[in-house]
Design a protein around this motif. Structure first.
Motif, PDB file in Angstrom:
ATOM      1  N   ARG A   1       0.838  -1.190   0.000  1.00  0.00           N
ATOM      2  CA  ARG A   1       0.000   0.000   0.000  1.00  0.00           C
ATOM      3  C   ARG A   1       0.877   1.246   0.000  1.00  0.00           C
ATOM      4  O   ARG A   1       2.020   1.210   0.398  1.00  0.00           O
ATOM      5  CB  ARG A   1      -0.878  -0.017   1.244  1.00  0.00           C
TER       6      ARG A   1
ATOM      7  N   ARG B   1      -1.050   0.887  -5.794  1.00  0.00           N
ATOM      8  CA  ARG B   1      -0.875   0.748  -4.342  1.00  0.00           C
ATOM      9  C   ARG B   1      -1.783   1.716  -3.576  1.00  0.00           C
ATOM     10  O   ARG B   1      -2.331   1.387  -2.534  1.00  0.00           O
ATOM     11  CB  ARG B   1       0.585   0.969  -3.953  1.00  0.00           C
TER      12      ARG B   1
ATOM     13  N   ARG C   1      -5.328   0.404  -3.560  1.00  0.00           N
ATOM     14  CA  ARG C   1      -5.408  -0.692  -2.595  1.00  0.00           C
ATOM     15  C   ARG C   1      -5.472  -0.138  -1.175  1.00  0.00           C
ATOM     16  O   ARG C   1      -6.206  -0.646  -0.334  1.00  0.00           O
ATOM     17  CB  ARG C   1      -4.203  -1.616  -2.752  1.00  0.00           C
ATOM     18  N   ASP C   2      -4.724   0.916  -0.903  1.00  0.00           N
ATOM     19  CA  ASP C   2      -4.711   1.517   0.428  1.00  0.00           C
ATOM     20  C   ASP C   2      -6.061   2.141   0.777  1.00  0.00           C
ATOM     21  O   ASP C   2      -6.451   2.167   1.935  1.00  0.00           O
ATOM     22  CB  ASP C   2      -3.604   2.570   0.516  1.00  0.00           C
TER      23      ASP C   2
ATOM     24  N   SER D   1      -6.986   6.397   4.034  1.00  0.00           N
ATOM     25  CA  SER D   1      -6.488   5.025   4.094  1.00  0.00           C
ATOM     26  C   SER D   1      -7.354   4.190   5.013  1.00  0.00           C
ATOM     27  O   SER D   1      -7.866   4.677   6.022  1.00  0.00           O
ATOM     28  CB  SER D   1      -5.053   5.011   4.616  1.00  0.00           C
TER      29      SER D   1
END
Length: 105
Positions: free
Chosen positions: A18, A69, A72-73, A102
């Motif tokens: 992430r 990333r 995804r975070d 996040s």
């Protein structure tokens, strides 16, 4: 900002894990500043313009992996990157997704 930029380049081919919001946005700010500087200098010098073109092509790899990333975070799977292909609203929608907080680990 420099740490985020260097980290983005070091993890150019790392699509796992992430990336948090500050790392993502600091990388893009530094990247945009560098692109702007190379473009302005490239207008006056052919060699620097070639360097600008080379950099723009090379920065695709860290930008893509960092975006994956970051998605995804924020809790979205990587295919959400294709939302930017939707005309008119897609790019704005992707920016909104990238700006989301996040998720807890």
């Amino acid at each position: 900002m420099i740490d985020a930029f260097v980290s983005g380049w070091q993890r150019s081919f790392d699509y796992e894990g992430r990336s948090n919001r500050p790392d993502f946005w600091w990388f893009y700010l530094a990247d945009s500043i560098l692109i702007l500087i190379l473009l302005v200098l490239g207008l006056f010098n052919e060699l620097l313009f070639k360097l600008y073109i080379l950099y723009v092509i090379a920065q695709i790899f860290p930008s893509l992996s960092l975006t994956v990333r970051r998605l995804r975070d924020s809790g979205k799977p990587w295919p959400w990157i294709f939302i930017s292909l939707v005309p008119f609203i897609g790019g704005i929608w992707l920016i909104v997704l990238l700006a989301q907080p996040s998720l807890p680990v």
